[in-house]
Scaffold this motif. Structure first.
Motif, mmCIF file in Angstrom:
data_model
loop_
_atom_site.group_PDB
_atom_site.id
_atom_site.type_symbol
_atom_site.label_atom_id
_atom_site.label_comp_id
_atom_site.label_asym_id
_atom_site.label_seq_id
_atom_site.Cartn_x
_atom_site.Cartn_y
_atom_site.Cartn_z
ATOM 1 N N ASN A 12 21.671 11.945 14.533
ATOM 2 C CA ASN A 12 21.903 12.624 13.261
ATOM 3 C C ASN A 12 20.616 13.190 12.664
ATOM 4 O O ASN A 12 20.553 13.468 11.461
ATOM 5 C CB ASN A 12 22.543 11.655 12.252
ATOM 6 N N THR A 13 19.582 13.355 13.489
ATOM 7 C CA THR A 13 18.318 13.921 13.021
ATOM 8 C C THR A 13 18.566 15.321 12.454
ATOM 9 O O THR A 13 19.253 16.132 13.097
ATOM 10 C CB THR A 13 17.315 14.015 14.185
ATOM 11 N N PRO A 14 18.051 15.637 11.267
ATOM 12 C CA PRO A 14 18.321 16.935 10.639
ATOM 13 C C PRO A 14 18.041 18.133 11.547
ATOM 14 O O PRO A 14 18.837 19.077 11.599
ATOM 15 C CB PRO A 14 17.401 16.928 9.418
ATOM 16 N N GLU A 15 16.918 18.105 12.250
ATOM 17 C CA GLU A 15 16.572 19.236 13.119
ATOM 18 C C GLU A 15 17.574 19.390 14.257
ATOM 19 O O GLU A 15 17.922 20.508 14.645
ATOM 20 C CB GLU A 15 15.162 19.050 13.686
ATOM 21 N N ILE A 16 18.026 18.265 14.794
ATOM 22 C CA ILE A 16 19.018 18.303 15.881
ATOM 23 C C ILE A 16 20.350 18.825 15.346
ATOM 24 O O ILE A 16 21.010 19.676 15.977
ATOM 25 C CB ILE A 16 19.202 16.901 16.505
ATOM 26 N N LYS A 17 20.742 18.358 14.174
ATOM 27 C CA LYS A 17 22.005 18.807 13.569
ATOM 28 C C LYS A 17 21.977 20.313 13.303
ATOM 29 O O LYS A 17 22.981 21.007 13.478
ATOM 30 C CB LYS A 17 22.263 18.044 12.267
ATOM 31 N N ALA A 18 20.796 20.821 12.924
ATOM 32 C CA ALA A 18 20.674 22.262 12.676
ATOM 33 C C ALA A 18 20.688 23.049 13.982
ATOM 34 O O ALA A 18 21.147 24.191 14.027
ATOM 35 C CB ALA A 18 19.386 22.539 11.904
ATOM 36 N N LEU A 19 20.196 22.443 15.052
ATOM 37 C CA LEU A 19 20.093 23.128 16.341
ATOM 38 C C LEU A 19 21.431 23.218 17.067
ATOM 39 O O LEU A 19 21.702 24.216 17.754
ATOM 40 C CB LEU A 19 19.072 22.390 17.214
ATOM 41 N N LEU A 20 22.276 22.204 16.921
ATOM 42 C CA LEU A 20 23.509 22.124 17.708
ATOM 43 C C LEU A 20 24.422 23.350 17.573
ATOM 44 O O LEU A 20 24.888 23.891 18.591
ATOM 45 C CB LEU A 20 24.284 20.851 17.337
ATOM 46 N N PRO A 21 24.696 23.851 16.354
ATOM 47 C CA PRO A 21 25.561 25.032 16.241
ATOM 48 C C PRO A 21 24.977 26.257 16.943
ATOM 49 O O PRO A 21 25.713 27.078 17.496
ATOM 50 C CB PRO A 21 25.650 25.270 14.730
ATOM 51 N N LEU A 22 23.650 26.368 16.940
ATOM 52 C CA LEU A 22 22.992 27.506 17.577
ATOM 53 C C LEU A 22 23.148 27.445 19.101
ATOM 54 O O LEU A 22 23.289 28.481 19.760
ATOM 55 C CB LEU A 22 21.509 27.525 17.192
ATOM 56 N N ILE A 23 23.127 26.237 19.640
ATOM 57 C CA ILE A 23 23.350 26.068 21.078
ATOM 58 C C ILE A 23 24.789 26.441 21.417
ATOM 59 O O ILE A 23 25.057 27.098 22.426
ATOM 60 C CB ILE A 23 23.054 24.613 21.504
#
Length: 321
Positions: free
Chosen positions: A103-114
């Motif tokens: 649930n790391t903020p940066e990972i959560k922000a990256l997932l939709p872009l992937i």
């Protein structure tokens, strides 16, 4: 003394906690892992590995292991990805995201872009209820009961689990690809490790002079040849055929045996049937033979042709020993 015992106790406890956590990963492996490996194996792209904090450091190590074992990989920091580095991901690439919490903020922000890029996502996380676990196409479970840190805060056990899961992934790909020691050598040409995998006797003997004397050469010629070629040995030839060898040890033994060396020839002091090796043999195997026979030199042959000498000092200088 009590302080030393205390230090050792802390170290042992740390290693015990981490080793148990890594061993527990075996029970967490499932079909998700196998499917992830199969997908990477069949993919025409690269593996992009991402994370933040300590997970980013582990991601870098996983990338290094993948690259060195035949699977092209690139590290992409999750924070940098959402600030311009997303272009690192190209068509057909597979993305691996590491986050113990998931649930790391940066990972959560990256997932939709992937997902927008329609790339397959492999999540490595210890939280199967996390955003990463729920959005990943394949989830590799790295759950740990606790960190080795007494405050259960510093990433220790969790990063060990991530590292081990990355190794399991890389070695699975290595074996399924049939990645051999010769392939490994192509990726590790430098240093002692690379040399052990690719350096051959032929690469060494060409750097040495080629000592040889005729079987009827007098002792002075033999001594001069050994001295000038600086390998402590000379081959003894009968026309084009090697019939023996004279070492500096043979010279010393001759001097202790004979009061008068006038008239002695190479034939009189040579050792017949010298130890030999083919030029195509790996240098590390030459070292093993030298050690087994407790000798310092081997005569190298290219087929039936005398090619030169490989000396144990050559192998030391090359970093093989």
């Amino acid at each position: 003394m009590s302080e030393i015992k205390s230090i050792l106790s802390i170290a042992k406890r740390t290693l015990e906690i981490e080793s148990k956590a890594v061993a527990n990963l075996i029970s967490l492996l499932d079909d998700q892992f196998a499917h992830a490996v199969q997908y990477i194996l069949e993919s025409e792209g690269r593996v992009i590995v991402s994370g933040v904090g300590k997970s980013a450091i582990v991601a870098s190590k996983i990338v290094a292991t993948l690259n060195s074992t035949g699977t092209p990989a690139i590290f992409m920091h999750a924070a940098d990805a959402i600030h311009g580095d997303l272009g690192t991901i190209q068509q057909n690439d597979v993305v691996i995201c590491l986050s113990q919490s998931g649930n790391t903020p940066e990972i959560k922000a990256l997932l939709p872009l992937i997902k927008v890029g329609k790339h397959k996502l492999i999540g490595i996380t210890g939280n199967m209820d996390s955003v990463l676990a729920k959005q990943a196409d394949f989830v590799l479970n790295t759950y740990v009961e606790k960190e080795a840190c007494p405050n259960n805060l510093a990433p220790t056990t969790s990063t060990s689990a991530q590292m081990s899961m990355g190794d399991a992934l890389a070695i699975s790909l290595l074996e399924l690809k049939g990645f051999s020691s010769s392939d490994f050598a192509k990726y590790h040409p430098g240093g002692a490790l690379g040399k052990k995998l690719y350096l051959r006797v032929a690469d060494i003997v060409v750097k040495n002079q080629k000592p040889q004397v005729d079987i009827n050469s007098d002792i002075k010629e033999v001594i001069v040849e050994i001295s000038e070629k600086m390998l402590g040995v000379t081959a003894v030839m009968d026309k084009d055929k090697v019939v023996g060898i004279v070492t500096d040890g043979d010279i010393r033994r001759m001097l202790s045996k004979y009061d008068n060396i006038n008239g002695l020839t190479a034939r009189d002091i040579m050792t017949s049937n010298p130890k030999t090796i083919d030029v195509d043999t790996l240098a590390v195997k030459a070292l093993k033979l030298l050690q087994e026979k407790s000798i310092s030199q081997l005569l190298a042959f290219d087929g039936d042709t005398y090619a030169g000498v490989v000396h144990i000092h050559n192998l030391i200088n090359e970093g093989i020993l």
